[in-house]
Enzyme design. Structure first.
Site, PDB file in Angstrom:
ATOM      1  N   TYR A  16       1.147  -1.314  -0.435  1.00  0.00           N
ATOM      2  CA  TYR A  16       0.075   0.134  -0.033  1.00  0.00           C
ATOM      3  C   TYR A  16       0.976   1.194  -0.168  1.00  0.00           C
ATOM      4  CZ  TYR A  16      -3.997  -2.657   0.537  1.00  0.00           C
ATOM      5  OH  TYR A  16      -4.811  -3.128   0.194  1.00  0.00           O
ATOM      6  N   TYR A 144     -14.133  -4.911   3.192  1.00  0.00           N
ATOM      7  CA  TYR A 144     -12.374  -5.048   3.144  1.00  0.00           C
ATOM      8  C   TYR A 144     -12.782  -6.732   3.100  1.00  0.00           C
ATOM      9  CZ  TYR A 144      -7.667  -5.737   2.865  1.00  0.00           C
ATOM     10  OH  TYR A 144      -6.068  -6.167   2.136  1.00  0.00           O
ATOM     11  N   LYS A 267      -5.988 -11.405  12.053  1.00  0.00           N
ATOM     12  CA  LYS A 267      -5.509 -11.098  13.324  1.00  0.00           C
ATOM     13  C   LYS A 267      -4.462 -10.912  13.999  1.00  0.00           C
ATOM     14  CE  LYS A 267      -5.607  -6.845   9.618  1.00  0.00           C
ATOM     15  NZ  LYS A 267      -6.675  -6.684   8.550  1.00  0.00           N
TER      16      LYS A 267
HETATM   17  C1  PLP Z   1      -7.188  -7.569   7.481  1.00  0.00           C
HETATM   18  C2  PLP Z   1      -8.364  -7.899   6.933  1.00  0.00           C
HETATM   19  C3  PLP Z   1      -8.962  -9.122   6.575  1.00  0.00           C
HETATM   20  C4  PLP Z   1      -7.021  -9.470   5.483  1.00  0.00           C
HETATM   21  O1  PLP Z   1      -6.475  -9.933   6.236  1.00  0.00           O
HETATM   22  P1  PLP Z   1      -4.490 -10.184   5.819  1.00  0.00           P
HETATM   23  O2  PLP Z   1      -4.620 -10.979   6.940  1.00  0.00           O
HETATM   24  O3  PLP Z   1      -3.960  -8.374   5.855  1.00  0.00           O
HETATM   25  O4  PLP Z   1      -4.613 -11.341   4.532  1.00  0.00           O
HETATM   26  C5  PLP Z   1      -9.816  -9.646   6.010  1.00  0.00           C
HETATM   27  N1  PLP Z   1     -10.924  -9.146   6.645  1.00  0.00           N
HETATM   28  C6  PLP Z   1     -11.188  -8.236   7.139  1.00  0.00           C
HETATM   29  C7  PLP Z   1     -12.058  -7.992   8.184  1.00  0.00           C
HETATM   30  C8  PLP Z   1      -9.313  -7.436   7.688  1.00  0.00           C
HETATM   31  O5  PLP Z   1      -9.817  -6.506   8.048  1.00  0.00           O
END
Ligand code: PLP
Length: 440
Positions: A16, A144, A267
């Site tokens: 990004y 997203y 995450k």
């Molecule tokens: C960050 C995120 C993803 C993607 O996760 P990555 O580990 O970056 O591939 C998917 N869904 C949501 C809601 C996110 O915040």
């Protein structure tokens, strides 16, 4: 001697980031609690948990000890035909605290792959049931779900994915049922549920992160899930950001009266230590893959599936997350956010303030139709850095998503920065149509 940042600039390509115009990256050599320590000794308060991953602070000794012990015991083993203690224990512990219909856990590598797995489970579920024409998804317009192709396809058709639009499979978008728009969105959903091709509904529960921490209520999401499930549509809760306490309870889905059929995590899963993804599902989804026919199996897997070291990090982090002290920390942060919200809401320069659990978002009002690419974003970013605070504004929306160990004094520093941003907005002279550069 070139600095670490200069050496980086010679060989690396950052996510990004417009590499031609972005400033040199800040080299971090150490982490401690909510702080990141730069090469030159400067300390930065990590107000966004290093892109929403860190739960209990950096270089946490408990997680470090468990990871180091696991590295010296078993670093990795293939996960087809074999298993190992940390993978089993983590799945057992998670299924204990997830909504009670969740019955099976499937490991992968990150949030995007957790979403890919969920999408493939839904599509193959209907394929295995002999209904292959059920093959499209309902998604929120500003959602997203990750950067791989399937995850992009079920995400907003925004600027990030524009070069790939022609290659993304077709999905059905509905608006987010923010307060005041619930009835309208229910009508959109009802219309789409008439379509026999709809297989699944994927959503970020209660908070759409990348959209700008857009929030909506558990009551309306529960109602949407009930309607989808009545129509035979599988519901996927993408808890990649909301999981592990961010919204207050351990999972945003815990606040619903309906239970999702599938859930995605990543995450906070390892407390921000190692990359790992997890998709869980209810028993009926899993059972549709059981057969004497090998071709009904889920043919998906990654080399590092259920990596024992990542599982050990997750177990150590989960132990901290489930402790009373963590619940107390989250309550304290939520209370501080609520007090700050009461102070700043309605002031000139503030368009809206949103808050749920440990997440606070301030939408500033620069008096023009600002977008993500607003010049204001860079001014905010720099102002925070000048105060030794790491923030990544989403356009005119600035949010706090701190590690749970962040102290009251540290929170006070964050609110000071948010107050100063309001001063910046009041002095802001808009320059419409200014071409701008994408950082995040
Ligand atoms: C960050 C995120 C993803 C993607 O996760 P990555 O580990 O970056 O591939 C998917 N869904 C949501 C809601 C996110 O915040």
């Amino acid at each position: 001697m070139p600095t670490l940042s200069e050496r980086d600039h010679a060989v690396l390509w950052h996510p990004y980031t417009q590499m031609q115009t972005a400033p040199l990256p800040i080299a971090i050599t150490r982490g401690e609690g909510s702080w990141l320590v730069a090469e030159d000794g400067t300390r930065y308060l990590d107000a966004i948990s290093s892109w929403w991953v860190n739960l209990h602070g950096h270089a946490h000794p408990h997680i470090a000890a468990r990871v180091s012990e696991q590295l010296r015991t078993l670093e990795h083993v293939l996960f087809a035909g074999f298993t190992h203690p940390t993978a089993v224990e983590l799945a057992e512990q998670l299924l204990e605290i997830l909504p009670e219909n969740q019955a099976r856990a499937f490991y992968s590598d990150n949030g995007s792959t957790a979403v890919e797995v969920a999408l493939k489970m839904v599509l193959q579920y209907f394929h295995n049931l002999g209904q292959p024409t059920r093959r499209t998804f309902i998604c929120f317009k500003n959602s997203y779900h990750g950067d791989t192709f399937g995850a992009m396809a079920v995400s907003s058709r925004g600027a990030f994915t524009e070069p790939f639009w022609p290659l993304l499979f077709d999905v059905k978008f509905i608006d987010v049922p923010v307060p005041g728009r619930e009835a309208e969105v229910l009508a959109q959903l009802d219309a789409l549920l008439q379509n026999p091709e709809v297989a699944g509904f994927i959503f970020e529960p209660l908070v759409l992160g990348t959209a700008g921490m857009v929030m909506y209520e558990p009551v309306i999401l529960s109602e949407m899930l009930h309607r989808c499930q009545a129509a035979g549509v599988l519901c996927i809760a993408d808890e990649v950001m909301t999981g592990f306490g961010r919204t207050g309870p351990l999972f945003a889905s815990s606040l619903l009266t309906a239970q999702p059929d599938l859930m995605c995590f990543s995450k906070g899963l390892t407390g921000g230590t190692l990359a790992m993804g997890l998709t869980t599902c209810a028993a009926p989804v899993y059972e549709a893959f059981l057969s004497d026919d090998k071709m009904r199996a889920l043919f998906h897997g990654h080399s590092y599936t259920a990596n024992p070291v990542a599982c050990a990090a997750a177990l150590a982090s989960l132990e901290l997350t489930r402790a009373e002290e963590c619940t107390e920390q989250r309550r304290r942060i939520a209370a501080a956010h609520a007090a700050f919200r009461a102070e700043i809401e309605g002031q000139p320069g503030i368009r809206a303030v949103r808050h749920r659990g440990t997440i606070l978002a301030v939408e500033y009002d620069p008096g023009e139709g600002t977008s993500y690419f607003s010049r204001l974003r860079d001014a905010f970013y720099q102002l925070a850095l000048d105060h030794h605070v790491v923030l990544r504004p989403l356009g005119n929306v600035v949010y706090l998503l701190p590690p749970y160990c962040t102290t009251d004094a540290e929170m006070a520093l964050l609110y000071t920065v948010l107050r100063q941003m309001r001063e910046v907005v009041l002095d802001f002279v808009p320059a419409p149509n200014l071409p701008h550069i994408l950082h995040d």
